[in-house]
Motif scaffolding. Structure first.
Motif, mmCIF file in Angstrom:
data_model
loop_
_atom_site.group_PDB
_atom_site.id
_atom_site.type_symbol
_atom_site.label_atom_id
_atom_site.label_comp_id
_atom_site.label_asym_id
_atom_site.label_seq_id
_atom_site.Cartn_x
_atom_site.Cartn_y
_atom_site.Cartn_z
ATOM 1 N N ILE A 103 0.808 -1.211 0.000
ATOM 2 C CA ILE A 103 0.000 0.000 0.000
ATOM 3 C C ILE A 103 0.851 1.277 0.000
ATOM 4 N N PRO A 104 2.015 1.325 0.659
ATOM 5 C CA PRO A 104 2.834 2.538 0.565
ATOM 6 C C PRO A 104 3.165 2.937 -0.870
ATOM 7 N N LEU A 105 3.397 1.965 -1.753
ATOM 8 C CA LEU A 105 3.655 2.294 -3.155
ATOM 9 C C LEU A 105 2.422 2.930 -3.795
ATOM 10 N N LEU A 106 1.239 2.399 -3.496
ATOM 11 C CA LEU A 106 0.000 2.986 -4.004
ATOM 12 C C LEU A 106 -0.159 4.422 -3.513
ATOM 13 N N LEU A 107 0.174 4.664 -2.258
ATOM 14 C CA LEU A 107 0.075 6.015 -1.708
ATOM 15 C C LEU A 107 1.011 6.980 -2.439
ATOM 16 N N GLU A 108 2.218 6.541 -2.727
ATOM 17 C CA GLU A 108 3.172 7.406 -3.426
ATOM 18 C C GLU A 108 2.704 7.714 -4.845
ATOM 19 N N ALA A 109 2.157 6.704 -5.528
ATOM 20 C CA ALA A 109 1.645 6.936 -6.874
ATOM 21 C C ALA A 109 0.430 7.852 -6.848
ATOM 22 N N PHE A 110 -0.442 7.663 -5.878
ATOM 23 C CA PHE A 110 -1.627 8.509 -5.737
ATOM 24 C C PHE A 110 -1.224 9.957 -5.489
ATOM 25 N N ALA A 111 -0.173 10.165 -4.718
ATOM 26 C CA ALA A 111 0.284 11.526 -4.415
ATOM 27 C C ALA A 111 0.738 12.263 -5.670
ATOM 28 N N GLN A 112 1.078 11.543 -6.728
ATOM 29 C CA GLN A 112 1.525 12.173 -7.959
ATOM 30 C C GLN A 112 0.373 12.633 -8.846
ATOM 31 N N LEU A 113 -0.853 12.226 -8.529
ATOM 32 C CA LEU A 113 -2.011 12.666 -9.301
ATOM 33 C C LEU A 113 -2.423 14.046 -8.827
ATOM 34 N N ALA A 114 -2.547 14.961 -9.763
ATOM 35 C CA ALA A 114 -2.680 16.378 -9.410
ATOM 36 C C ALA A 114 -4.067 16.774 -8.916
ATOM 37 N N PHE A 163 0.998 -2.956 -14.147
ATOM 38 C CA PHE A 163 2.092 -1.989 -14.063
ATOM 39 C C PHE A 163 3.349 -2.683 -13.566
ATOM 40 N N ALA A 164 4.486 -2.100 -13.904
ATOM 41 C CA ALA A 164 5.768 -2.672 -13.502
ATOM 42 C C ALA A 164 5.858 -2.695 -11.982
ATOM 43 N N PRO A 165 6.111 -3.860 -11.398
ATOM 44 C CA PRO A 165 6.160 -3.958 -9.933
ATOM 45 C C PRO A 165 7.132 -2.954 -9.329
ATOM 46 N N ASN A 166 6.684 -2.314 -8.256
ATOM 47 C CA ASN A 166 7.494 -1.370 -7.489
ATOM 48 C C ASN A 166 7.844 -0.090 -8.257
ATOM 49 N N SER A 167 7.153 0.181 -9.378
ATOM 50 C CA SER A 167 7.379 1.426 -10.111
ATOM 51 C C SER A 167 6.263 2.413 -9.795
ATOM 52 N N VAL A 168 6.579 3.398 -8.983
ATOM 53 C CA VAL A 168 5.604 4.433 -8.634
ATOM 54 C C VAL A 168 5.177 5.197 -9.880
ATOM 55 N N ALA A 169 6.136 5.550 -10.713
ATOM 56 C CA ALA A 169 5.844 6.354 -11.904
ATOM 57 C C ALA A 169 4.931 5.603 -12.864
ATOM 58 N N ASP A 170 5.188 4.316 -13.069
ATOM 59 C CA ASP A 170 4.367 3.533 -13.996
ATOM 60 C C ASP A 170 2.941 3.409 -13.483
ATOM 61 N N LEU A 171 2.781 3.161 -12.192
ATOM 62 C CA LEU A 171 1.441 3.057 -11.624
ATOM 63 C C LEU A 171 0.709 4.396 -11.731
ATOM 64 N N ALA A 172 1.379 5.482 -11.399
ATOM 65 C CA ALA A 172 0.732 6.799 -11.471
ATOM 66 C C ALA A 172 0.282 7.111 -12.897
ATOM 67 N N GLU A 173 1.124 6.783 -13.869
ATOM 68 C CA GLU A 173 0.777 7.052 -15.265
ATOM 69 C C GLU A 173 -0.441 6.239 -15.692
ATOM 70 N N ARG A 174 -0.479 4.981 -15.315
ATOM 71 C CA ARG A 174 -1.607 4.126 -15.718
ATOM 72 C C ARG A 174 -2.898 4.531 -15.002
ATOM 73 N N MET A 175 -2.812 4.926 -13.760
ATOM 74 C CA MET A 175 -4.009 5.403 -13.069
ATOM 75 C C MET A 175 -4.560 6.646 -13.761
ATOM 76 N N ALA A 176 -3.691 7.577 -14.139
ATOM 77 C CA ALA A 176 -4.125 8.787 -14.831
ATOM 78 C C ALA A 176 -4.764 8.439 -16.174
ATOM 79 N N ASN A 177 -4.185 7.487 -16.907
ATOM 80 C CA ASN A 177 -4.739 7.096 -18.203
ATOM 81 C C ASN A 177 -6.166 6.583 -18.082
ATOM 82 N N VAL A 178 -6.425 5.793 -17.057
ATOM 83 C CA VAL A 178 -7.769 5.233 -16.878
ATOM 84 C C VAL A 178 -8.737 6.295 -16.370
ATOM 85 N N LEU A 179 -8.301 7.090 -15.422
ATOM 86 C CA LEU A 179 -9.195 8.065 -14.792
ATOM 87 C C LEU A 179 -9.594 9.196 -15.738
#
Length: 391
Positions: A228-239, A334-350
């Motif tokens: 979950i900490p990785l999810l939190l870091e990726a979420f923090a990158q969404l503006a 998304f690539a495991p343990n990649s905050v940037a990849d997860l953030a990018e994919r979340m933005a693409n879907v949202l």
């Protein structure tokens, strides 16, 4: 409702073999134990075929449910407080063998990792995952030692092993040197309650929970493996400051780091912890969410993925262990343990309606390929295979 034969003695149906099933991990009370393993055990038991040529089932559990009152099933309770891990170990190692002898059991099935040392009849064991070997530091030392030593011993003792994914099958083969032909995969199903609900019902649920606007959903016990900490870091990158992250699930162990990360990322006003959610609320959570994310480091299968898809919710998951099996071609990895990849994919879907609409449709079609009826039938076939091989 009391389980049949609550005193602890079962019965032998004339002319029929009897399978004795350890289902003490079924949990009657709200809490993290009523998560994936509980659901798998309950659904497989509910959907075991009851035809005349099938064996009788003696189910050892303190859990009370209507399906344990059906013909062909005898539920046997105990005074031992098996809600406690220590007492559950005492029961499965000392009391269960005696009950099997008393109830004239022909085949044992432990539905969670460990068989009794003194088992004298053929046995099957279900192994959901080997997270305690992949991530040993995520488990208390005593729990890790017991699971490691006793799961290995049980795997070698069992006539057959059931896993819930091809990934878990390969793990059992590689870690315990068990021949692949001894391991059967029985995938989880999707309960009919996971479906697209009426918009007014979902809107009323959101209003009741005080949810305004869009949100990302994670469902699972708060423990290290869920990442979950990785999810939190990726979420923090969404503006988008109005976007929320809602974490549904009870506290497991080693969860303090999650709350600390929320504070350090200044997300206190954007992240919501609901605690454990009742089973009946889960379809509403899935339907209400704009996106479901499972960033786990490792899963035996990842049942929330297909549950979310059945509700028409787009899904993103980590590309590891069994998660590609669960997600198929219907979601994003998304690539495991990649905050940037997860953030990018979340933005693409949202923020791309065409992508999210396609994922919703593909997800609902994919979820329909998983069936608890099939899981029950496949489990019964394994019972027959062992019984016929040991007559």
């Amino acid at each position: 409702m009391q389980p049949n034969n609550a005193s602890g003695s079962g019965y032998k149906q004339a002319g029929k073999p009897t399978v004795g099933i350890n289902a003490h991990l079924l949990a009657g009370e709200a809490g993290y134990r009523r998560a994936g393993i509980h659901q798998y055990i309950a659904q497989v038991l509910r959907h075991l075929p009851r035809e005349e040529d099938e064996p009788a089932y003696t189910v050892y559990t303190k859990y009370e449910s209507d399906f344990l009152q059906q013909p062909g099933i005898t539920a046997v309770s105990t005074r031992v407080p098996t809600e406690s891990r220590l007492f559950r170990i005492v029961w499965e190692q000392l009391i269960w063998p005696w009950q099997n002898w008393r109830n004239q059991i022909d085949l044992l099935h432990s539905m969670a990792f460990v068989l009794p040392l003194m088992a004298t009849k053929p046995a099957i064991v279900t192994i959901y995952d080997l997270s305690f070997l992949h991530f040993p530091d995520n488990f208390p030392a005593a729990q890790r030692f017991y699971l490691t030593s006793q799961t290995r011993r049980s795997a070698k003792k069992a006539k057959r092993i059931i896993t819930i994914s091809q990934s878990a099958k390969q793990d059992v083969h590689q870690f315990f040197n068990i021949p692949l032909h001894k391991i059967d995969v029985v995938y989880p199903g999707v309960d009919s309650m996971y479906c697209c609900l009426p918009e007014d019902e979902v809107a009323a649920f959101k209003e009741k929970r005080g949810i305004n606007g869009r949100f990302i959903l994670h469902l699972g016990t708060l423990q290290p493996r869920k990442n979950i900490p990785l999810l939190l870091e990726a979420f923090a990158q969404l503006a988008d400051p109005t976007l929320k992250l809602i974490l549904v699930g009870g506290k497991g162990w080693m969860f303090d780091a999650i709350f600390e990360r929320v504070r350090s990322l200044d997300l206190v006003d954007r992240v919501i912890f609901t605690g454990y959610a009742p089973d009946d609320d889960l379809p509403l959570w899935y339907n209400a969410a704009d996106l479901f994310v499972l960033p786990s480091q490792y899963e035996g299968f990842g049942m929330p993925i297909v549950d979310a898809m059945a509700c028409g919710t787009p899904v993103i998951a980590a590309n590891n262990s069994s998660l590609p099996e669960a997600i198929g071609q219907a979601g994003m990895l998304f690539a495991p343990n990649s905050v940037a990849d997860l953030a990018e994919r979340m933005a693409n879907v949202l923020y791309n309606a065409e992508i999210s609409d396609k994922m919703r449709q593909l997800g609902m079609e994919h979820a329909r390929t998983f069936s608890w009826e099939q899981a029950g039938r496949e489990t019964a076939v394994i019972y027959q295979k062992v019984l016929q091989g040991n007559k």
